[in-house]
Design an enzyme around this catalytic site. Structure first.
Site, PDB file in Angstrom:
ATOM      1  CE  LYS A   1      -1.872   0.029   3.548  1.00 47.26           C
ATOM      2  NZ  LYS A   1      -2.218  -1.443   4.150  1.00 47.26           N
TER       3      LYS A   1
ATOM      4  NE  ARG B   1      -4.861  -0.183   9.508  1.00 49.40           N
ATOM      5  CZ  ARG B   1      -3.764   0.136   8.620  1.00 49.40           C
ATOM      6  NH1 ARG B   1      -4.100   1.887   9.256  1.00 49.40           N
ATOM      7  NH2 ARG B   1      -2.935  -0.636   8.808  1.00 49.40           N
TER       8      ARG B   1
ATOM      9  NE  ARG C   1       6.787  -3.440   5.933  1.00 51.64           N
ATOM     10  CZ  ARG C   1       5.915  -2.588   6.424  1.00 51.64           C
ATOM     11  NH1 ARG C   1       5.618  -2.364   5.120  1.00 51.64           N
ATOM     12  NH2 ARG C   1       4.579  -2.567   7.575  1.00 51.64           N
TER      13      ARG C   1
ATOM     14  NE  ARG D   1       5.737   0.029   9.998  1.00 54.46           N
ATOM     15  CZ  ARG D   1       4.770  -0.514   9.045  1.00 54.46           C
ATOM     16  NH1 ARG D   1       4.474   0.010   7.998  1.00 54.46           N
ATOM     17  NH2 ARG D   1       3.668  -0.499   9.277  1.00 54.46           N
TER      18      ARG D   1
ATOM     19  NE  ARG E   1       0.946  -3.870  11.599  1.00 53.75           N
ATOM     20  CZ  ARG E   1       1.771  -3.709  10.467  1.00 53.75           C
ATOM     21  NH1 ARG E   1       2.674  -4.429  10.517  1.00 53.75           N
ATOM     22  NH2 ARG E   1       1.894  -3.223   9.055  1.00 53.75           N
TER      23      ARG E   1
HETATM   24  P1  AMP Z   1       0.313   1.667   8.827  1.00 47.68           P
HETATM   25  O1  AMP Z   1       1.046   1.652   8.899  1.00 47.68           O
HETATM   26  O2  AMP Z   1      -1.004   1.403   7.787  1.00 47.68           O
HETATM   27  O3  AMP Z   1      -0.109  -0.542   8.488  1.00 47.68           O
HETATM   28  O4  AMP Z   1      -0.037   2.353  10.098  1.00 47.68           O
HETATM   29  C1  AMP Z   1       0.084   1.381  11.066  1.00 47.68           C
HETATM   30  C2  AMP Z   1      -0.132   1.909  12.612  1.00 47.68           C
HETATM   31  O5  AMP Z   1      -1.026   2.408  12.409  1.00 47.68           O
HETATM   32  C3  AMP Z   1      -1.967   0.248  12.443  1.00 47.68           C
HETATM   33  O6  AMP Z   1      -1.415  -0.888  12.818  1.00 47.68           O
HETATM   34  C4  AMP Z   1      -2.443   1.003  13.487  1.00 47.68           C
HETATM   35  O7  AMP Z   1      -2.440   0.871  14.783  1.00 47.68           O
HETATM   36  C5  AMP Z   1      -1.896   2.458  13.156  1.00 47.68           C
HETATM   37  N1  AMP Z   1      -3.591   2.893  12.134  1.00 47.68           N
HETATM   38  C6  AMP Z   1      -3.233   3.167  11.086  1.00 47.68           C
HETATM   39  N2  AMP Z   1      -4.440   4.131  10.286  1.00 47.68           N
HETATM   40  C7  AMP Z   1      -5.237   3.571  11.224  1.00 47.68           C
HETATM   41  C8  AMP Z   1      -7.285   4.018  11.273  1.00 47.68           C
HETATM   42  N3  AMP Z   1      -7.446   4.395   9.647  1.00 47.68           N
HETATM   43  N4  AMP Z   1      -6.709   3.272  12.097  1.00 47.68           N
HETATM   44  C9  AMP Z   1      -6.922   2.919  12.685  1.00 47.68           C
HETATM   45  N5  AMP Z   1      -5.650   2.910  12.733  1.00 47.68           N
HETATM   46  C10 AMP Z   1      -5.130   3.124  12.055  1.00 47.68           C
END
Ligand code: AMP
Length: 211
Positions: A8, A83, A119, A152, A163
């Site tokens: 993404k 989400r 990663r 990360r 996740r």
């Molecule tokens: P990502 O980089 O998109 O995988 O986001 C990393 C983390 O940020 C996720 O595992 C959530 O803890 C938080 N996060 C990011 N976007 C959202 C969202 N739209 N709603 C809730 N938590 C989010």
């Protein structure tokens, strides 16, 4: 949309560059807040580390503020939002997001686990990349700037599992929310990143011209 590790972030950045529009990644915004130690960062740090989701209210407020800025006039790429159905409904109420192209990037769980194990993010230039071997990853440095590569926090295997569970639980209703209302497409996320970008752009162009 797509599971963690589906590409993404990479694809969103490429699309943003291609169309000259901002890339808005809620995960990047939250991680930057944690790094800076801001009030927001302190509030969300534990949730990010656990692999769960931060509250709908908090993330929706953050996106609403971001979409109020003038640079989104020609369009924007949302990466990692919405989400949940509550977030999708909140987004429906934001005029700037009245018309969306929603794309789901499909990648099997086994491939995700493999990808996230290798990663890394460069501590200096923040570029995301893959190390060639998980075991000897300490010996590799950033091929672009020579910086230290780090995993990360939420890419450790236990958090990745969490996740993926979170994604499985929340994604289907969000996809259902968009199925009849927006231009929704699904793209296979395996293969060369350039080919995935081309497939995504084909959908965007097709839906944009049909608008
Ligand atoms: P990502 O980089 O998109 O995988 O986001 C990393 C983390 O940020 C996720 O595992 C959530 O803890 C938080 N996060 C990011 N976007 C959202 C969202 N739209 N709603 C809730 N938590 C989010």
């Amino acid at each position: 949309m797509g599971p963690p590790g589906c590409g993404k972030g990479t694809q969103a950045a490429r699309i943003a560059t291609r169309y000259g529009i901002p890339h808005i990644s809620t995960g990047d915004i939250l991680r930057a807040a944690v790094r800076e130690g801001s009030a927001l960062g302190r509030q969300v740090e534990a949730t990010l580390a656990s692999g769960g989701l931060v509250s709908d209210d908090l993330i929706t407020e953050l996106v609403r503020d971001r979409l109020a800025r003038p640079d989104i006039e020609a369009g924007f790429v949302l990466d990692g939002f919405p989400r949940t159905v509550a977030q999708a409904q909140a987004l429906d109420a934001i005029p700037a997001a009245a018309w969306l192209v929603v794309v789901v990037i499909d990648v099997a769980d086994s491939e995700i686990v493999r990808r996230l194990a290798t990663r890394r993010v460069c501590a200096s230039c923040r570029l995301t990349q893959s190390v060639s071997s998980e075991i000897e990853s300490d010996r590799e440095s950033c091929p672009y700037c020579g910086g230290r590569l780090e995993r990360r926090k939420d890419d450790d295997p236990e958090t990745v599992r969490r996740r993926l569970e979170t994604y499985a639980a929340f994604a289907a209703p969000v996809i259902a929310h968009y199925r009849d209302r927006m231009a929704l497409a699904s793209v296979e996320g395996v293969g060369q990143p350039e080919a995935v970008t081309a497939a995504l752009c084909a959908h965007i162009d097709q839906f944009s011209s049909a608008r």
